[in-house]
Design a protein around this motif. Structure first.
Motif, PDB file in Angstrom:
ATOM      1  N   GLN A 122       0.855  -1.190   0.000  1.00 38.92           N
ATOM      2  CA  GLN A 122       0.000   0.000   0.000  1.00 38.92           C
ATOM      3  C   GLN A 122       0.891   1.240   0.000  1.00 38.92           C
ATOM      4  OE1 GLN A 122      -3.739  -0.169   1.081  1.00 38.92           O
ATOM      5  NE2 GLN A 122      -3.915   1.881   0.271  1.00 38.92           N
ATOM      6  N   SER A 123       0.859   1.976  -1.087  1.00 41.03           N
ATOM      7  CA  SER A 123       1.680   3.181  -1.205  1.00 41.03           C
ATOM      8  C   SER A 123       1.113   4.299  -0.349  1.00 41.03           C
ATOM      9  CB  SER A 123       1.744   3.648  -2.663  1.00 41.03           C
ATOM     10  OG  SER A 123       2.346   2.674  -3.482  1.00 41.03           O
ATOM     11  N   THR A 124       1.994   5.198   0.064  1.00 42.37           N
ATOM     12  CA  THR A 124       1.596   6.415   0.768  1.00 42.37           C
ATOM     13  C   THR A 124       1.897   7.595  -0.137  1.00 42.37           C
ATOM     14  OG1 THR A 124       2.066   5.445   2.932  1.00 42.37           O
ATOM     15  CG2 THR A 124       1.966   7.842   2.800  1.00 42.37           C
ATOM     16  N   PHE A 125       0.869   8.380  -0.436  1.00 39.91           N
ATOM     17  CA  PHE A 125       1.031   9.547  -1.300  1.00 39.91           C
ATOM     18  C   PHE A 125       0.940  10.809  -0.440  1.00 39.91           C
ATOM     19  CE2 PHE A 125      -0.796   6.163  -3.894  1.00 39.91           C
ATOM     20  CZ  PHE A 125       0.020   6.168  -5.004  1.00 39.91           C
ATOM     21  N   ASP A 126       1.836  11.757  -0.693  1.00 44.14           N
ATOM     22  CA  ASP A 126       1.879  12.966   0.136  1.00 44.14           C
ATOM     23  C   ASP A 126       1.592  14.225  -0.681  1.00 44.14           C
ATOM     24  OD1 ASP A 126       4.157  13.093  -1.369  1.00 44.14           O
ATOM     25  OD2 ASP A 126       5.561  13.195   0.328  1.00 44.14           O
ATOM     26  N   ASP A 135      -6.813  12.860  -3.189  1.00 47.18           N
ATOM     27  CA  ASP A 135      -7.607  11.756  -2.660  1.00 47.18           C
ATOM     28  C   ASP A 135      -7.292  10.461  -3.408  1.00 47.18           C
ATOM     29  OD1 ASP A 135      -8.994  13.416  -0.855  1.00 47.18           O
ATOM     30  OD2 ASP A 135     -10.354  14.060  -2.452  1.00 47.18           O
ATOM     31  N   TYR A 136      -6.957   9.419  -2.647  1.00 43.02           N
ATOM     32  CA  TYR A 136      -6.647   8.108  -3.214  1.00 43.02           C
ATOM     33  C   TYR A 136      -7.520   7.052  -2.553  1.00 43.02           C
ATOM     34  CZ  TYR A 136      -2.399  10.062  -5.307  1.00 43.02           C
ATOM     35  OH  TYR A 136      -1.521  10.800  -6.043  1.00 43.02           O
ATOM     36  N   PRO A 137      -7.891   6.011  -3.309  1.00 42.67           N
ATOM     37  CA  PRO A 137      -8.640   4.911  -2.681  1.00 42.67           C
ATOM     38  C   PRO A 137      -7.718   4.119  -1.771  1.00 42.67           C
ATOM     39  CG  PRO A 137      -8.091   4.345  -4.943  1.00 42.67           C
ATOM     40  CD  PRO A 137      -7.678   5.785  -4.753  1.00 42.67           C
ATOM     41  N   LYS A 167     -14.922   6.569  -0.798  1.00 46.84           N
ATOM     42  CA  LYS A 167     -13.475   6.814  -0.740  1.00 46.84           C
ATOM     43  C   LYS A 167     -12.679   5.672  -1.369  1.00 46.84           C
ATOM     44  CE  LYS A 167     -13.209   4.917   3.960  1.00 46.84           C
ATOM     45  NZ  LYS A 167     -12.905   5.231   5.383  1.00 46.84           N
ATOM     46  N   ARG A 168     -13.344   4.546  -1.641  1.00 43.41           N
ATOM     47  CA  ARG A 168     -12.664   3.422  -2.271  1.00 43.41           C
ATOM     48  C   ARG A 168     -12.734   3.471  -3.795  1.00 43.41           C
ATOM     49  NH1 ARG A 168     -14.797  -1.490   1.701  1.00 43.41           N
ATOM     50  NH2 ARG A 168     -13.592  -0.887   3.540  1.00 43.41           N
ATOM     51  N   ARG A 169     -13.505   4.401  -4.348  1.00 44.30           N
ATOM     52  CA  ARG A 169     -13.613   4.512  -5.795  1.00 44.30           C
ATOM     53  C   ARG A 169     -12.256   4.855  -6.410  1.00 44.30           C
ATOM     54  NH1 ARG A 169     -19.407   7.820  -6.290  1.00 44.30           N
ATOM     55  NH2 ARG A 169     -20.723   5.939  -6.157  1.00 44.30           N
ATOM     56  N   GLN A 175     -10.600   9.243  -8.623  1.00 46.93           N
ATOM     57  CA  GLN A 175     -10.487  10.339  -7.674  1.00 46.93           C
ATOM     58  C   GLN A 175      -9.333  11.224  -8.138  1.00 46.93           C
ATOM     59  OE1 GLN A 175     -10.980   9.542  -3.416  1.00 46.93           O
ATOM     60  NE2 GLN A 175     -11.079   7.346  -3.852  1.00 46.93           N
ATOM     61  N   SER A 176      -9.130  12.329  -7.453  1.00 51.70           N
ATOM     62  CA  SER A 176      -8.093  13.274  -7.888  1.00 51.70           C
ATOM     63  C   SER A 176      -6.709  12.639  -7.875  1.00 51.70           C
ATOM     64  CB  SER A 176      -8.112  14.517  -6.998  1.00 51.70           C
ATOM     65  OG  SER A 176      -7.923  14.171  -5.624  1.00 51.70           O
ATOM     66  N   GLY A 177      -6.422  11.789  -6.872  1.00 57.33           N
ATOM     67  CA  GLY A 177      -5.110  11.167  -6.785  1.00 57.33           C
ATOM     68  C   GLY A 177      -4.828  10.201  -7.917  1.00 57.33           C
ATOM     69  N   PRO A 178      -5.695   9.208  -8.152  1.00 60.11           N
ATOM     70  CA  PRO A 178      -5.475   8.315  -9.280  1.00 60.11           C
ATOM     71  C   PRO A 178      -5.396   9.036 -10.621  1.00 60.11           C
ATOM     72  CG  PRO A 178      -7.011   7.309  -7.763  1.00 60.11           C
ATOM     73  CD  PRO A 178      -6.782   8.709  -7.262  1.00 60.11           C
ATOM     74  N   LEU A 179      -6.200  10.078 -10.808  1.00 62.57           N
ATOM     75  CA  LEU A 179      -6.104  10.819 -12.069  1.00 62.57           C
ATOM     76  C   LEU A 179      -4.717  11.429 -12.224  1.00 62.57           C
ATOM     77  CD1 LEU A 179      -9.629  12.514 -12.146  1.00 62.57           C
ATOM     78  CD2 LEU A 179      -8.781  10.756 -13.718  1.00 62.57           C
TER      79      LEU A 179
END
Length: 268
Positions: free
Chosen positions: A36-40, A44-46, A181-183, A186-190
């Motif tokens: 599970q990656s951590t994005f900073d 928003d990430y699932p 939030k699991r979708r 979201q802005s992070g995946p995009l």
């Protein structure tokens, strides 16, 4: 003639045939909590959280195909950065499909885009087995498989600006509000999708869930490095026709669901 040449046939078969335990472990995810990656970046990430992944049993034929072909065409989520040219044995435009399911549309599209490398990412092993079977029967050597979560695969295994396209067809809509939030859209995946696309690369998303479509409508312009092209996009540089109606898609159409499609282009 050497001793090896005169070895009994049954001894040779014992040596070359994997044990039942080894065969069953081909394509299996490692035990324990998944990577599970951590994005900073504040987006928003699932989160995988405590999601329990569906398990399923392969048929004997599927298991045989897995043992025979997976070492060449399949990988399991890891921190290995993939050398795509080496894996496919050629240099060609490459598309990653996130959540390929049973691979019905994946195989249908790959059959008419033989000059394109297609990497199908899926957690459900029986789904990958069905796609592998279709690829073998159809002699589709432009398909490769990765078992793992799509976000983690893109982040850990796919090099930045290496892809010509990313496809996300009918992702899980997580209809309950507490699960939104699991979708995956979201802005992070995009942002992550954009980072893996080459300039001019295409992101293609499809959903038949009305609420999810409204959710995506709010996000079409959230990532500045992606230019929203709408649907249809007549001059799209890659195949956008799924070629057939999948079983899942057909169920939605039978319920009068409206299929919404979205296309973005990575800005230069």
């Amino acid at each position: 003639m050497t001793d090896h040449d005169t070895a009994p046939a049954d001894a040779q078969s014992t040596t070359n045939t994997p044990s039942a335990a080894t065969a069953a472990n081909v394509g299996e995810l490692p035990p324990g909590r998944p990577l599970q990656s951590t994005f900073d970046d504040g987006l928003d990430y699932p989160r995988l959280g405590t999601v329990s992944f569906r398990r399923g049993t392969l048929t004997d034929n599927q298991q045989r195909l897995f043992v025979e072909h997976w070492p060449r065409v399949g990988k399991v989520l890891s921190d290995e950065r993939i050398d795509v040219d080496q894996w496919f044995g050629r240099t060609a435009p490459t598309i990653v499909e996130i959540g390929s399911g049973t691979g019905t549309s994946t195989a249908a599209m790959a059959a008419v885009e033989q000059d394109t490398n297609v990497i199908a990412v899926e957690l459900y092993k029986p789904g990958l087995a069905k796609l592998l079977g279709a690829a073998v029967r159809g002699n589709l050597d432009n398909i490769r498989l990765i078992r793992g979560d799509g976000i983690e695969v893109l982040n850990r295994m796919i090099a930045p600006e290496s892809l010509s396209g990313i496809r996300v067809f009918f992702p899980d809509p997580w209809p309950k509000a507490k699960h939104h939030k699991r979708r995956i859209i979201q802005s992070g995946p995009l942002r992550l999708f954009a980072s893996r696309l080459r300039p001019g690369g295409v992101l293609h998303v499809a959903t038949d869930h009305a609420d999810y479509a409204e959710w995506i409508d709010e996000l079409v312009n959230v990532e500045p490095s992606l230019e929203y092209m709408g649907w249809p996009w007549e001059d799209c540089p890659q195949l956008t026709d799924r070629q057939l109606i999948t079983k899942f898609e057909g169920k939605g159409l039978n319920k009068d669901h409206v299929i919404r499609e979205y296309l973005w282009r990575k800005r230069g």
